[in-house]
Motif scaffolding. Structure first.
Motif, PDB file in Angstrom:
ATOM      1  N   UNK A  25      -0.890 -28.017-139.547  1.00 16.36           N
ATOM      2  CA  UNK A  25      -0.063 -27.936-140.745  1.00 16.36           C
ATOM      3  C   UNK A  25       0.322 -26.477-140.954  1.00 16.36           C
ATOM      4  N   UNK A  26       1.352 -26.253-141.745  1.00 14.74           N
ATOM      5  CA  UNK A  26       1.639 -24.872-142.121  1.00 14.74           C
ATOM      6  C   UNK A  26       0.465 -24.346-142.936  1.00 14.74           C
ATOM      7  N   UNK A  27       0.022 -23.151-142.596  1.00 11.51           N
ATOM      8  CA  UNK A  27      -1.209 -22.604-143.180  1.00 11.51           C
ATOM      9  C   UNK A  27      -0.912 -21.942-144.531  1.00 11.51           C
ATOM     10  N   UNK A  28      -0.722 -22.781-145.522  1.00  7.35           N
ATOM     11  CA  UNK A  28      -0.459 -22.283-146.862  1.00  7.35           C
ATOM     12  C   UNK A  28      -1.208 -23.166-147.850  1.00  7.35           C
ATOM     13  N   UNK A  29      -1.187 -22.789-149.122  1.00  8.38           N
ATOM     14  CA  UNK A  29      -1.847 -23.581-150.146  1.00  8.38           C
ATOM     15  C   UNK A  29      -3.299 -23.216-150.318  1.00  8.38           C
ATOM     16  N   UNK A  30      -3.921 -23.822-151.325  1.00  8.88           N
ATOM     17  CA  UNK A  30      -5.296 -23.456-151.687  1.00  8.88           C
ATOM     18  C   UNK A  30      -6.336 -24.435-151.169  1.00  8.88           C
ATOM     19  N   UNK A  31      -5.963 -25.248-150.177  1.00  6.52           N
ATOM     20  CA  UNK A  31      -6.923 -26.182-149.577  1.00  6.52           C
ATOM     21  C   UNK A  31      -7.349 -25.758-148.167  1.00  6.52           C
ATOM     22  N   UNK A  32      -6.632 -24.821-147.564  1.00  5.23           N
ATOM     23  CA  UNK A  32      -6.928 -24.393-146.194  1.00  5.23           C
ATOM     24  C   UNK A  32      -7.951 -23.266-146.230  1.00  5.23           C
ATOM     25  N   UNK A  33      -9.128 -23.495-145.657  1.00  5.89           N
ATOM     26  CA  UNK A  33     -10.172 -22.461-145.680  1.00  5.89           C
ATOM     27  C   UNK A  33     -10.009 -21.469-144.531  1.00  5.89           C
ATOM     28  N   UNK A  34      -9.193 -21.823-143.539  1.00  2.00           N
ATOM     29  CA  UNK A  34      -9.066 -21.020-142.325  1.00  2.00           C
ATOM     30  C   UNK A  34      -9.491 -21.861-141.133  1.00  2.00           C
ATOM     31  N   UNK A  35      -9.203 -21.377-139.949  1.00  2.00           N
ATOM     32  CA  UNK A  35      -9.550 -22.097-138.726  1.00  2.00           C
ATOM     33  C   UNK A  35     -11.032 -21.913-138.408  1.00  2.00           C
ATOM     34  N   UNK A  36     -11.679 -23.028-138.024  1.00  2.00           N
ATOM     35  CA  UNK A  36     -13.091 -22.961-137.648  1.00  2.00           C
ATOM     36  C   UNK A  36     -13.206 -22.840-136.134  1.00  2.00           C
ATOM     37  N   UNK A  83       9.741 -17.943-137.111  1.00  2.00           N
ATOM     38  CA  UNK A  83      10.660 -17.883-135.976  1.00  2.00           C
ATOM     39  C   UNK A  83       9.966 -17.705-134.634  1.00  2.00           C
ATOM     40  N   UNK A  84       8.630 -17.739-134.600  1.00  2.00           N
ATOM     41  CA  UNK A  84       7.920 -17.511-133.344  1.00  2.00           C
ATOM     42  C   UNK A  84       6.981 -18.669-133.043  1.00  2.00           C
ATOM     43  N   UNK A  85       6.619 -18.793-131.775  1.00  2.00           N
ATOM     44  CA  UNK A  85       5.568 -19.698-131.337  1.00  2.00           C
ATOM     45  C   UNK A  85       4.620 -18.872-130.470  1.00  2.00           C
ATOM     46  N   UNK A  86       3.348 -18.834-130.858  1.00  2.00           N
ATOM     47  CA  UNK A  86       2.352 -18.043-130.139  1.00  2.00           C
ATOM     48  C   UNK A  86       1.755 -18.865-128.998  1.00  2.00           C
ATOM     49  N   UNK A  89      -7.746 -16.640-133.879  1.00  2.00           N
ATOM     50  CA  UNK A  89      -8.071 -17.785-134.732  1.00  2.00           C
ATOM     51  C   UNK A  89      -8.327 -17.360-136.171  1.00  2.00           C
ATOM     52  N   UNK A  90      -8.568 -16.083-136.407  1.00  2.18           N
ATOM     53  CA  UNK A  90      -8.807 -15.588-137.769  1.00  2.18           C
ATOM     54  C   UNK A  90      -7.523 -15.411-138.568  1.00  2.18           C
ATOM     55  N   UNK A  91      -6.374 -15.578-137.929  1.00  2.00           N
ATOM     56  CA  UNK A  91      -5.091 -15.364-138.610  1.00  2.00           C
ATOM     57  C   UNK A  91      -4.800 -16.486-139.601  1.00  2.00           C
ATOM     58  N   UNK A  92      -4.061 -16.143-140.651  1.00  2.00           N
ATOM     59  CA  UNK A  92      -3.578 -17.104-141.637  1.00  2.00           C
ATOM     60  C   UNK A  92      -2.047 -17.055-141.662  1.00  2.00           C
ATOM     61  N   UNK A  93      -1.441 -18.047-142.281  1.00  4.44           N
ATOM     62  CA  UNK A  93      -0.012 -18.008-142.565  1.00  4.44           C
ATOM     63  C   UNK A  93       0.888 -18.542-141.474  1.00  4.44           C
ATOM     64  N   UNK A  94       0.331 -19.149-140.412  1.00  5.36           N
ATOM     65  CA  UNK A  94       1.176 -19.648-139.333  1.00  5.36           C
ATOM     66  C   UNK A  94       1.903 -20.922-139.759  1.00  5.36           C
ATOM     67  N   UNK A  95       3.058 -21.153-139.148  1.00  5.53           N
ATOM     68  CA  UNK A  95       3.834 -22.349-139.423  1.00  5.53           C
ATOM     69  C   UNK A  95       3.392 -23.482-138.502  1.00  5.53           C
TER      70      UNK A  95
END
Length: 572
Positions: A255-266, A396-399, A411-417
């Motif tokens: 999912x797009x990494x936004x909102x207050x339900x995403x704790x981050x990638x485990x 506009x990017x795909x990693x 994996x510690x990054x936030x905000x990805x689409x």
């Protein structure tokens, strides 16, 4: 002008075009010439010539992950076997790829019978190709005639898009050029597999008992959600339940990494502390579409009984399994319960995301604290992620990532689409990221933003030529420390300690390359950065480069050990 007859090759390409496959990656060969010649002039599908088989197959895999289906055309034997590693990865990580090839034809086979001739690229067993690929595909066929070809091709493609895994098709050499009836104008559809009603009811009841008894429930999402187009359903489930959620590394950006339900990638010990704390605290995991590898041994060993798991194989609640229940049906049934049950959605809120320059500063190797201009893994992400966010470029990017230290730091990054983080996190192949860049960019229509280890890049560096040949402006960052750092972490972590007494094993030391000369030879733009200032200067130049790939050698200390990898090494 006489109209060219419609052939078996035309049939497959028409079906692929209907499924939005507008590029086919290829390595030419004499046996498969009828297919490649048809592809070269086929309206609406472009042949993408690759530099070698791994390059082509990694690209097709990444294309499948972004477009929904990929295809690669290969020569028999020498070519298909070289691509096997990539197709195995696509099989493990649920990427639908059509492997297209051709075998010696009827005349050649008759010669073999009469004179015991061994034809080129053959082991002597002309079934060997198919037999090998049967282990890493969900369907594999060899057509000896055009009779029945349309039905068999349709069944093959339906298997690929239903199961989101590779398939293999070979034809006798002449068959690709034989006349065939065109398909109808409707695109093929995946099979709709429905649950056995009583099994579904029992699975939901057992899961609901476990879910409603939990004080700290959490959703743990994986890549199968993305592959099967269930991301919107997952979002509905999060909204209706109010549960916090995390993802696996492979499932990052489900999912797009936004909102207050995403704790981050485990990502186990590589995770930031707040993510680890939330996972440790949770007493029920609604685990959806995950592939649990040995990266998650702690989780499996400590949280197995707390898992309600649904994937494409089965549903499991606690220790009860339900093989005749589909993930989609199960999710929809739970969604209905959450919507009508008092007390949901929960009002829980994820811990605040790390405030920049965290999580990078606290995870950077402390040995370089007194040298703030030295680039470390974490400092690279600190500055490159800020650049992407400041320039509004994340959309506009795909990693792309192979397995490397950079993967676990990322994996510690936030905000990805959504669907913007492609990695070999389960198959864990070194070098995947550079080969994948071409397919990821063509499949998504976004700029590939690739972070490679120098060891991985050396394995597949010819992919840079494929990018240049196709005028793609992908960016390849090579984290250049001249060692297999991730390998050394698990061989001997003490090697990273300062001083001449602590050295890397010889097998983990790489040769020094002139990356700028290599970029020029392949037709790419090349940069070498050794300081934070130089890195930021180059980042600022990237927007202006549009018609060619960019290779950036990011020089980091040999013994730079990001804390993410230190924690993983100590755990391992």
């Amino acid at each position: 002008m006489q109209q060219k007859p419609f052939t078996v090759a035309d049939y497959l390409l028409t079906r692929l075009k209907q499924l939005d496959v507008t590029e086919v990656f290829q390595i030419p060969g004499d046996y498969v010439k009828h297919f490649t010649q048809t592809l070269e002039h086929f309206d609406g599908v472009t042949a993408i010539g690759a530099m070698n088989e791994l390059d082509a197959a990694y690209a097709a895999d990444a294309y499948g992950r972004t477009r929904g289906l990929g295809a690669v055309s290969l020569q028999f034997g020498v070519s298909t076997f070289s691509a096997l590693n990539a197709i195995a990865g696509a099989y493990v990580e649920r990427s639908p790829v059509v492997v297209i090839t051709a075998t010696p034809g009827s005349d050649d086979r008759q010669m073999t019978k009469m004179y015991d001739v061994l034809f080129h690229h053959s082991t002597g067993n002309l079934k060997a190709d198919q037999e090998v690929f049967e282990h890493v595909t969900v369907a594999a066929i060899t057509l000896s005639t055009s009779a029945g070809a349309p039905e068999k091709i349709d069944q093959l493609l339906i298997a690929a898009i239903t199961h989101k895994r590779p398939v293999y098709i070979a034809c006798y050499e002449e068959v690709w050029g034989e006349v065939c009836t065109p398909p109808n104008g409707k695109a093929l559809q995946p099979l709709v597999i429905k649950s056995e009603p009583l099994a579904l009811a029992n699975a939901v009841a057992q899961a609901w008992t476990q879910i409603t008894a939990a004080k700290h429930p959490m959703i743990f999402a994986g890549v199968e959600i993305l592959r099967h187009g269930l991301s919107d359903l997952l979002q509905e489930l999060i909204d209706a339940s109010g549960f916090l959620y995390t993802t696996t590394t492979l499932g990052k950006s489900v999912l797009q990494e936004k909102g207050d339900k995403f704790i981050g990638t485990y990502s186990d010990a590589a995770s930031i502390k707040s993510v680890i704390n939330e996972v440790d605290k949770a007493d029920c995991f609604l685990t959806l579409g995950t592939i649990l590898t040995d990266d998650y041994l702690w989780f499996v060993q400590n949280k197995y009984a707390a898992m309600v798991l649904a994937d494409t194989a089965q549903v499991r609640a606690g220790y009860y399994t339900y093989p005749d229940v589909t993930m989609k049906d199960f999710m929809e049934a739970l969604l209905a319960l959450f919507k009508k049950t008092k007390g949901y959605p929960l009002k829980t809120i994820a811990p605040p995301q790390p405030k920049y320059p965290e999580p990078w500063i606290s995870n950077s190797d402390p040995d370089w604290d007194d040298k703030p201009d030295v680039i470390t893994y974490n400092r690279f992400f600190q500055h490159s992620m800020k650049y992407l966010q400041d320039q509004n470029m994340l959309k506009d990017i795909v990693m792309t990532f192979g397995v490397s230290s950079a993967l676990y730091v990322a994996t510690n990054a936030y905000g990805l689409h959504r669907n913007s983080f492609i990695s070999s996190a389960a198959w864990q192949v070194i070098g995947y990221e550079t080969g994948a860049a071409c397919g990821a960019q063509l499949g998504s229509g976004k700029r590939a933003w690739t972070i490679a280890g120098d060891g991985g890049f050396m394995m597949i560096c010819q992919s840079l030529s494929t990018l240049a040949r196709n005028q793609l402006n992908a960016v390849i960052f090579v984290m250049s420390n001249a060692v297999y750092a991730i390998e050394q972490v698990y061989v001997n972590l003490d090697s990273f300690k300062p001083g001449p007494k602590h050295v890397f094993d010889t097998f983990d030391i790489l040769p020094e390359w002139d990356y700028l000369a290599l970029a020029k030879a392949y037709g790419a733009e090349g940069f070498r950065v050794t300081t934070i200032k130089e890195l930021n200067d180059v980042l600022g130049k990237l927007k202006g480069i549009t018609q060619k790939p960019v290779l950036v050698q990011v020089v980091i200390p040999e013994k730079d050990l990001p804390d993410q990898m230190r924690r993983l090494g100590l755990e391992g």
